[in-house]
Design a protein around this motif. Sequence first.
Motif, PDB file in Angstrom:
ATOM      1  N   LYS A 139      -1.878   7.915   4.904  1.00  0.00           N
ATOM      2  CA  LYS A 139      -1.305   6.645   4.473  1.00  0.00           C
ATOM      3  C   LYS A 139      -2.767   5.755   4.381  1.00  0.00           C
ATOM      4  O   LYS A 139      -2.645   4.630   4.324  1.00  0.00           O
ATOM      5  N   ASP A 157       5.711  10.183   1.490  1.00  0.00           N
ATOM      6  CA  ASP A 157       7.545   9.374   2.009  1.00  0.00           C
ATOM      7  C   ASP A 157       7.921   8.854   2.012  1.00  0.00           C
ATOM      8  O   ASP A 157       8.739   7.852   3.093  1.00  0.00           O
ATOM      9  N   GLY A 158       6.908   7.540   1.431  1.00  0.00           N
ATOM     10  CA  GLY A 158       7.349   6.305   1.798  1.00  0.00           C
ATOM     11  C   GLY A 158       6.858   4.776   2.893  1.00  0.00           C
ATOM     12  O   GLY A 158       6.414   3.973   2.735  1.00  0.00           O
ATOM     13  N   ASP A 159       5.871   6.345   3.801  1.00  0.00           N
ATOM     14  CA  ASP A 159       4.942   5.158   5.064  1.00  0.00           C
ATOM     15  C   ASP A 159       4.236   4.313   4.122  1.00  0.00           C
ATOM     16  O   ASP A 159       3.264   5.398   3.340  1.00  0.00           O
ATOM     17  N   TRP A 173       9.644   1.643   6.139  1.00  0.00           N
ATOM     18  CA  TRP A 173       9.897   2.085   4.741  1.00  0.00           C
ATOM     19  C   TRP A 173       9.893   3.481   5.151  1.00  0.00           C
ATOM     20  O   TRP A 173      10.099   4.260   3.972  1.00  0.00           O
ATOM     21  N   THR A 174      10.274   4.175   5.796  1.00  0.00           N
ATOM     22  CA  THR A 174      10.332   5.420   6.375  1.00  0.00           C
ATOM     23  C   THR A 174      12.150   5.468   6.706  1.00  0.00           C
ATOM     24  O   THR A 174      12.746   7.082   7.041  1.00  0.00           O
ATOM     25  N   SER A 175      12.544   4.606   7.655  1.00  0.00           N
ATOM     26  CA  SER A 175      14.408   4.373   8.005  1.00  0.00           C
ATOM     27  C   SER A 175      14.895   4.761   6.954  1.00  0.00           C
ATOM     28  O   SER A 175      15.029   3.437   5.671  1.00  0.00           O
ATOM     29  N   LYS A 199       6.250   1.726   9.375  1.00  0.00           N
ATOM     30  CA  LYS A 199       6.731   2.779   9.169  1.00  0.00           C
ATOM     31  C   LYS A 199       7.922   2.911   9.298  1.00  0.00           C
ATOM     32  O   LYS A 199       9.160   3.649   8.700  1.00  0.00           O
TER      33      LYS A 199
END
Length: 414
Positions: free
Chosen positions: A239, A315-317, A160-162, A157
Amino acid sequence: MSAAPSLAVLVKGWPRLSETFIAQELVALEQAGLHFDIWSLRHPTDTKRHPLHDRLRGKVHYLPEYLFDEPARLNRARTAARALPGYAEAYKVWRADLRRDGTRNRVRRFGQACVLATELPQETRGLYSHFLHTPSSVARYAAIMRGLPWSFAAHAKDIWTSPEWEKREKLAGPHAAVFGATCTAYGARHLRELADDPARVDLIYHGLDLGRFPAPPARPPRAPGDPLHMLSVGRLVEKKGFDRLIAALALLPEDLNWRWTHIGGGTLHGALEAQAQAAGIAARIDWRGPCDQPEVIAAMRAADLFVLPSRIAADGDRDGLPNVLMEAASQLLPIISTAVAAIPEFIESGTHGLLAGDDPEELSAAIETLARDPARARAMAEAARARLIDDFAMQPGIDRLAARLRTMLGDPAP
């Protein structure tokens, strides 16, 4: 009385049942001769703990979880921090970050960094943070204040979410990490593209300490009429894909007798229970909630099939390479998962397990395939355990990580 540790390890929370891989690593680093304390951004919320947590000898310190929790401690730290040689630069870096991320969390990070920088022993010569997002921000600000090197381990996470700007600045420039370790080739490729020097990012698989696990059970064939016992271990978050799995279970043919056990907590528990009720399969599901490591291993030994339907959240996580897959392989438990993120780095579909798409029809078909062909399932489980032993043992990664940390600290090799 032992000397103060030269390394500070920063984590988001300690201890955490869902982060066995961190506990495994830190215990192994102590066994490799590194001496460190843990600094945690949060107090524990789990009511249980793994036996691994009790093996750690380093002292655990808790930073103020919220700044209003300990105003006197924070005020002392802010006053003392202003006297540190790097405070002005750290404040400048933080203000630039705050302009792009004007959240309370960003303010909290700087306050925690002031406490960390002023309470670290003078003997501290470097910081190492688990997760590239919040813990690494606190470590970075504190390191600038104290004029110390810092490093990080990145996982899933946090990668991929930063925001990209934040990852780039932690990987390049005057205040970048000395090195970053990440546990998948999938994540390493991404971070190396953002770094000023690709060598700053090191691929270090967590692997598995097989000494913590019993030999696999004999696993005799299921008796006719016995249900297929499926097991999943993972947090009830988007996820992990458990909504898709429940939909897949509802598609299984009526002549297939099955039960599913889930281990783990999470915010989607109520919604997933309601989904199972609406699908008419709730009576076949056992929600066990968070469990410690011995309970997880016992459940794996009693199961016939392990299912982890990971997917990419809105959210991409996404997952990295979940250690729980290796734990299942250690117990000769056949695996069904998805070709998401770094999972194919361990599971080659058709050889070490089956990687389905995360839509319910494909998951249901994969479950039925292995349920009706136990010999094939057994062969895949044996291949996965052999791959685990040959390519994913823990010690090579620990040796590499310990060497990088010693180099950062200026310590001689043992």
